[in-house]
Design a protein around this motif. Structure first.
Motif, PDB file in Angstrom:
ATOM      1  N   ARG A 770       0.838  -1.199   0.000  1.00  0.00           N
ATOM      2  CA  ARG A 770       0.000   0.000   0.000  1.00  0.00           C
ATOM      3  C   ARG A 770       0.873   1.249   0.000  1.00  0.00           C
ATOM      4  N   ALA A 771       0.421   2.268  -0.698  1.00  0.00           N
ATOM      5  CA  ALA A 771       1.134   3.546  -0.714  1.00  0.00           C
ATOM      6  C   ALA A 771       0.646   4.426   0.412  1.00  0.00           C
ATOM      7  N   ARG A 772       1.589   5.068   1.093  1.00  0.00           N
ATOM      8  CA  ARG A 772       1.274   6.052   2.124  1.00  0.00           C
ATOM      9  C   ARG A 772       1.935   7.372   1.716  1.00  0.00           C
ATOM     10  N   ILE A 773       1.160   8.384   1.543  1.00  0.00           N
ATOM     11  CA  ILE A 773       1.694   9.680   1.110  1.00  0.00           C
ATOM     12  C   ILE A 773       2.007  10.499   2.353  1.00  0.00           C
ATOM     13  N   HIS A 774       3.245  10.920   2.466  1.00  0.00           N
ATOM     14  CA  HIS A 774       3.763  11.528   3.696  1.00  0.00           C
ATOM     15  C   HIS A 774       4.305  12.916   3.373  1.00  0.00           C
ATOM     16  N   ASN A 775       3.718  13.936   3.974  1.00  0.00           N
ATOM     17  CA  ASN A 775       4.138  15.310   3.706  1.00  0.00           C
ATOM     18  C   ASN A 775       5.557  15.602   4.190  1.00  0.00           C
ATOM     19  N   GLY A 776       6.078  14.764   5.064  1.00  0.00           N
ATOM     20  CA  GLY A 776       7.419  14.993   5.579  1.00  0.00           C
ATOM     21  C   GLY A 776       8.502  14.226   4.849  1.00  0.00           C
ATOM     22  N   MET A 777       8.154  13.579   3.731  1.00  0.00           N
ATOM     23  CA  MET A 777       9.143  12.861   2.937  1.00  0.00           C
ATOM     24  C   MET A 777       9.692  13.782   1.856  1.00  0.00           C
ATOM     25  N   PRO A 778      11.017  13.807   1.676  1.00  0.00           N
ATOM     26  CA  PRO A 778      11.578  14.603   0.583  1.00  0.00           C
ATOM     27  C   PRO A 778      11.356  13.908  -0.757  1.00  0.00           C
ATOM     28  N   GLN A 779      11.283  14.683  -1.813  1.00  0.00           N
ATOM     29  CA  GLN A 779      11.145  14.103  -3.138  1.00  0.00           C
ATOM     30  C   GLN A 779      12.379  13.273  -3.470  1.00  0.00           C
ATOM     31  N   GLY A 780      12.151  12.132  -4.077  1.00  0.00           N
ATOM     32  CA  GLY A 780      13.254  11.262  -4.462  1.00  0.00           C
ATOM     33  C   GLY A 780      13.580  10.181  -3.454  1.00  0.00           C
ATOM     34  N   LEU A 781      12.925  10.204  -2.279  1.00  0.00           N
ATOM     35  CA  LEU A 781      13.173   9.208  -1.232  1.00  0.00           C
ATOM     36  C   LEU A 781      11.887   8.462  -0.924  1.00  0.00           C
ATOM     37  N   ALA A 782      11.979   7.155  -0.808  1.00  0.00           N
ATOM     38  CA  ALA A 782      10.867   6.318  -0.374  1.00  0.00           C
ATOM     39  C   ALA A 782      11.317   5.538   0.847  1.00  0.00           C
ATOM     40  N   SER A 783      10.361   5.149   1.676  1.00  0.00           N
ATOM     41  CA  SER A 783      10.709   4.458   2.918  1.00  0.00           C
ATOM     42  C   SER A 783       9.700   3.366   3.206  1.00  0.00           C
ATOM     43  N   MET A 784      10.212   2.217   3.681  1.00  0.00           N
ATOM     44  CA  MET A 784       9.352   1.096   4.056  1.00  0.00           C
ATOM     45  C   MET A 784       9.743   0.592   5.434  1.00  0.00           C
ATOM     46  N   PRO A 785       8.809   0.549   6.381  1.00  0.00           N
ATOM     47  CA  PRO A 785       9.108  -0.074   7.680  1.00  0.00           C
ATOM     48  C   PRO A 785       9.348  -1.571   7.508  1.00  0.00           C
ATOM     49  N   ASN A 786      10.311  -2.110   8.273  1.00  0.00           N
ATOM     50  CA  ASN A 786      10.577  -3.543   8.180  1.00  0.00           C
ATOM     51  C   ASN A 786       9.777  -4.292   9.234  1.00  0.00           C
ATOM     52  N   GLY A 787      10.009  -5.588   9.342  1.00  0.00           N
ATOM     53  CA  GLY A 787       9.369  -6.382  10.377  1.00  0.00           C
ATOM     54  C   GLY A 787       8.241  -7.256   9.905  1.00  0.00           C
ATOM     55  N   PHE A 788       7.958  -7.255   8.599  1.00  0.00           N
ATOM     56  CA  PHE A 788       6.900  -8.102   8.051  1.00  0.00           C
ATOM     57  C   PHE A 788       7.521  -9.285   7.314  1.00  0.00           C
ATOM     58  N   THR A 789       6.879 -10.449   7.396  1.00  0.00           N
ATOM     59  CA  THR A 789       7.334 -11.603   6.627  1.00  0.00           C
ATOM     60  C   THR A 789       6.693 -11.571   5.246  1.00  0.00           C
ATOM     61  N   ALA A 790       7.249 -12.365   4.338  1.00  0.00           N
ATOM     62  CA  ALA A 790       6.845 -12.283   2.933  1.00  0.00           C
ATOM     63  C   ALA A 790       5.359 -12.560   2.738  1.00  0.00           C
ATOM     64  N   ASP A 791       4.775 -13.431   3.561  1.00  0.00           N
ATOM     65  CA  ASP A 791       3.359 -13.757   3.390  1.00  0.00           C
ATOM     66  C   ASP A 791       2.441 -12.598   3.746  1.00  0.00           C
ATOM     67  N   GLN A 792       2.968 -11.542   4.377  1.00  0.00           N
ATOM     68  CA  GLN A 792       2.138 -10.403   4.748  1.00  0.00           C
ATOM     69  C   GLN A 792       2.110  -9.311   3.674  1.00  0.00           C
ATOM     70  N   TYR A 793       2.983  -9.417   2.686  1.00  0.00           N
ATOM     71  CA  TYR A 793       2.955  -8.486   1.565  1.00  0.00           C
ATOM     72  C   TYR A 793       1.880  -8.922   0.575  1.00  0.00           C
ATOM     73  N   ILE A 794       1.361  -7.975  -0.191  1.00  0.00           N
ATOM     74  CA  ILE A 794       0.421  -8.341  -1.247  1.00  0.00           C
ATOM     75  C   ILE A 794       1.111  -9.309  -2.192  1.00  0.00           C
ATOM     76  N   SER A 795       2.366  -9.029  -2.482  1.00  0.00           N
ATOM     77  CA  SER A 795       3.234  -9.991  -3.164  1.00  0.00           C
ATOM     78  C   SER A 795       4.675  -9.565  -2.946  1.00  0.00           C
ATOM     79  N   GLY A 796       5.594 -10.509  -3.085  1.00  0.00           N
ATOM     80  CA  GLY A 796       7.002 -10.205  -2.938  1.00  0.00           C
ATOM     81  C   GLY A 796       7.383  -9.859  -1.511  1.00  0.00           C
ATOM     82  N   SER A 797       8.477  -9.141  -1.375  1.00  0.00           N
ATOM     83  CA  SER A 797       8.994  -8.716  -0.076  1.00  0.00           C
ATOM     84  C   SER A 797       9.975  -7.583  -0.314  1.00  0.00           C
ATOM     85  N   ILE A 798      10.131  -6.722   0.691  1.00  0.00           N
ATOM     86  CA  ILE A 798      11.127  -5.669   0.565  1.00  0.00           C
ATOM     87  C   ILE A 798      12.519  -6.265   0.355  1.00  0.00           C
TER      88      ILE A 798
END
Length: 825
Positions: A770-798
């Motif tokens: 899922r995409a989360r739009i964050h007003n405090g993120m600079p352009q050109g940078l994306a961030s994903m919190p860790n701690g999830f196993t692959a089965d919890q992603y819609i598909s794939g894994s970070i």
């Protein structure tokens, strides 16, 4: 009276639902007694080695415990047990109440214990690796299957056919000792845990360490700081048990400066937020060093007495000039370093000089030498505040302001986290930031710290019940984890063939911490047997050939004495009996050792082992009082200040403004791929390997950014620690699924709206979240919190898009060093 309340945030319905699932599973397997038929061992009811006796009625019994999920907290816990079940967890009472804390994760631990994803009994894979097809087998069959193959392969290929991977999923002392005994017998191949090594390299090279506490002040000392700079750390999310000390400092007038590209929870609390361009931290700190020198804010007396600044460095090999260079008859014990006496301008031994010169280039008996201080000054000179403003995307005025606050509103502390660590060349940020503390003397005193506080409770491993008259099978060699994909493809490491056929993984979710996960999954096809010991299903267990269930923390006796922020040793009582067929790591190691035919290598109980580790007096103290002061605390009101005695944990006992002997980082047993480490002596800057998506600081952007324009980093999840808490229901209510944070500008350019399913991808792989739009993120940078196993992603894994490329100078999983593109799915 029986206790009526449940833990805050853990509803009775949710608790009964989670434990009910476990009971149902146990009943189906004929193991209901493993969960509900055995009562716990209370303080007044103890028998043997952690054996429990039945409790009367629904009386609530209390046990001591510790959270050991490697978040570097190690909170003391009060475990509430009723009718043999863990029903509630609250904070325990430390000897000093200011440390009493518990977080959401700690309160959710009953759900973790009774999670339906727990591994219930030994299993053998029957389908393809990763298919989830298993058959139940007995412990006897599992141990025999493993050790029969180990013995056959050792006979055919040698002991390097057996390998080990361990991390920090269970930071207990018993596990550490058990693994040491098993590896001590077999030897084989240790796959190094290449995590946080850029941090370790930078910290150790500049500040050194004492083994018992690393190199920072006790966190309770934050209350005495008048300025704190947080660098690469979202403290309010990742170390919130410590936040109250920072808050107390702020209430006393402390200024809080936060250096972070993202407007985080910690940045929201700051007096000054510095939204730095990712990966340019070393440039900012070198510019601050130049301002300090220009303004005369240096503490010259501190530099002369506590750092290597006055030591003379030989031009020919960049090492310090010593007495032995001038007199070949000087022995090692008398081989002092040489300085220039300010009064006589003559070279003398540093221990004989009250006032050495800080600056100058000299000729000493044929050696051309320069002070370490001058070499530092020369190295940072190009990094002016104007250059830093452009490179870091931070205004000159802000650089001036934060430098002045740090230098004049003292004592000041630096807190360097791991947020900027997970990129190649990140160790330079630690060298450069720690130099600020050395220049100003903001270290080694109350309220002034620059290191990292991580007590390591001392215990005795090598001499625990030594084996007499029995030799180990072979030696242990070490290879880098970040090299494993290439190794599995070739069988070659550092020019040598290693016949690795079997791998045992324990106390770590290897597939979650390893970058380029799909390549690793493919590469392990060369392994003939992968054995995984764990208590719950995760990304690594799903690819095991043999799966062994270990106990949860509270189902065995142990001690928490390291990887914790607290200055205590904590007893872990055996609060409940092991669920299902789980066995402790120690018991599993013992079974393997005995089945290999070496019963003399392990002929003691877990309690006997722990008593030998700590000594009878300390062990009895732990059993009686549950919480005891760590040995380095001389009295109960003493809080550790690193370097307070003027002695620093380096080879020279001085702080390293100039690094004489750069280390590769990680283990010394792993060969360095870069022969020339000359650029490592002083702070400097090189862009990261991949995540350089803009032309800045005089360096052209990575051409790969034309295809993958976003730099992707991972965050420490507030409600998780790696995958330790990935499937705890209450935590998933607070943070339901993996997501990616992007700036409004990047979202708009891609037609992405809040909550859209998006594909995050590069040449290594992809994941859908899922995409989360964050007003405090600079352009050109994306961030994903860790701690999830692959089965919890819609598909794939970070982990499928993560980089696994380490640097020549430092083997490290650089999980923030990758470029990706994001599009609507």
């Amino acid at each position: 009276m029986a206790e009526k309340t449940m833990a805050k945030g853990l509803t009775r319905r949710a608790f009964l639902k989670s434990t009910g699932a476990a009971v149902g599973a146990a009943s189906t397997c004929g193991m209901l007694g493993a969960l509900a038929g055995c009562a716990p061992q209370g303080d007044a009811e103890k028998s043997g080695e952690g054996e429990s006796l039945s409790a009367t009625g629904s009386e609530t019994l209390h046990f001591a415990g510790s959270c050991r999920g490697n978040c570097n907290q190690g909170c003391f816990l009060d475990l509430h047990v009723r009718d043999g079940k863990l029903v509630r967890v609250t904070n325990g009472e430390f000897l000093d109440p200011q440390y009493n804390r518990i977080c959401f994760k700690g309160m959710s631990l009953p759900q973790r214990v009774y999670n339906p994803d727990r591994i219930k009994y030994p299993m053998r894979r029957v389908g393809e690796r990763g298919s989830g097809e298993w058959e139940r087998i007995s412990w006897d069959e599992a141990i025999a299957t493993i050790t029969d193959k180990w013995k056959a392969d050792i006979e055919k290929y040698g002991n390097q056919s057996i390998g080990w991977y361990t991390a920090a999923g269970n930071s207990g002392v018993a596990l550490t000792i058990a693994l040491g005994r098993l590896q001590g017998l077999i030897g084989g191949v240790q796959i190094a845990y290449d995590v946080d090594n850029e941090f370790n390299k930078g910290m150790l090279e500049s500040l050194g360490r004492f083994k018992k506490v690393f190199n920072g002040n006790d966190p309770s000392d934050y209350v005495n700081a008048k300025t704190i700079i947080f660098i690469g750390s979202n403290f309010t999310d990742s170390r919130y048990q410590e936040w109250h000390w920072v808050h107390e400092a702020q209430e006393k007038g402390c200024k809080l400066i936060v250096v972070d590209p993202k407007f985080s929870g910690t940045a929201a609390k700051a007096d000054i937020w510095v939204p730095i361009r990712p990966a340019t931290d070393p440039i900012l700190f070198m510019a601050m060093g130049n301002i300090i020198i220009e303004k005369g804010w240096t503490d010259e007396e501190f530099l002369k007495t506590n750092t290597v600044a006055p030591f003379l460095v030989k031009e020919e090999d960049q090492t310090f000039l010593r007495k032995s260079d001038l007199d070949a008859t000087v022995g090692e014990e008398d081989d002092d370093l040489i300085v220039i006496d300010a009064a006589t301008k003559e070279p003398v031994a540093s221990k004989e000089c009250a006032d050495p010169m800080l600056t100058g280039t000299y000729e000493v008996e044929g050696f051309k030498v320069t002070t370490g201080y001058d070499l530092y000054v020369e190295a940072i000179a190009p990094y002016t505040k104007e250059y830093a403003a452009e490179a870091c995307n931070v205004p000159v005025e802000m650089i001036d302001e934060i430098t002045e606050v740090y230098c004049t509103n003292t004592p000041s502390s630096l807190y360097q986290g791991l947020g900027h660590e997970h990129r190649q060349n990140a160790h330079k940020a630690y060298l450069a930031s720690n130099a600020l503390a050395m220049l100003t003397g903001n270290i080694g005193k109350s309220g002034a710290s620059a290191g990292f506080y991580r007590p390591r409770g001392t215990y005795n491993v090598p001499d625990i019940l030594p084996v007499e008259g029995s030799e180990p099978i072979g030696e242990l060699v070490e290879i880098s984890s970040s090299e494993m994909v290439k190794f599995f493809e070739t069988g070659d490491y550092a020019g040598e063939k290693i016949p690795l056929k079997n791998l045992l993984v324990m106390s770590g979710d290897w597939f979650h911490t390893h970058g380029n996960r799909q390549a690793l999954i493919k590469a392990i096809d060369s392994l003939e047997m992968l054995v995984v010991i764990d208590f719950q299903m995760n990304d690594t267990t799903r690819y095991a050939d043999i799966l062994l269930p270990c106990t949860d923390w509270f189902e065995e006796m142990d001690v928490q004495g390291w990887k914790t922020l607290y200055p205590f040793l904590l007893m872990q009582d055996k609060a409940i009996d092991p669920l299902y067929e789980a066995k402790s790591d120690c018991e599993i190691a013992k079974l393997l050792i005995h089945a290999m035919g070496y019963p003399e290598w392990w002929d003691w109980t877990q309690e006997e082992m722990l008593e030998a580790a700590y000594g009878t007096e300390m062990w009895n103290d732990l059993k009686e009082n549950k919480c005891v002061w760590a040995p380095y605390h001389v009295e109960n009101d003493y809080h550790y200040i690193y370097g307070e005695d003027g002695v620093w944990g380096t080879d020279t006992t001085k702080l390293n403004l100039y690094v004489e002997k750069p280390i590769r980082g990680g283990s010394d047993a792993i060969p360095c791929k870069e022969n020339d480490l000359s650029w490592q002596h002083v702070p400097g800057f090189r862009p990261p390997h991949e995540a350089w998506n803009q032309t800045a600081a005089g360096f052209e952007k990575n051409p790969l950014a034309d295809k993958y324009p976003l730099s992707l980093m991972q965050e420490h999840a507030k409600y998780g620690t790696q995958t330790q808490f990935s499937h705890v229901p209450n935590l998933r209510e607070l943070d339901p699924e993996p997501s990616v944070f992007i700036s409004p500008a990047d979202a708009e350019a891609r037609g992405i709206e809040e909550g859209d399913e998006v594909r995050v991808f590069n040449d290594r792989g992809e994941t859908v979240v899922r995409a989360r739009i964050h007003n405090g993120m600079p352009q050109g940078l994306a961030s994903m919190p860790n701690g999830f196993t692959a089965d919890q992603y819609i598909s794939g894994s970070i982990c499928d898009v993560m980089n696994d490329e380490d640097s020549a100078a430092c083997p490290n999983f650089n999980i923030n060093d990758q470029l990706v593109e994001i599009e609507k799915h």
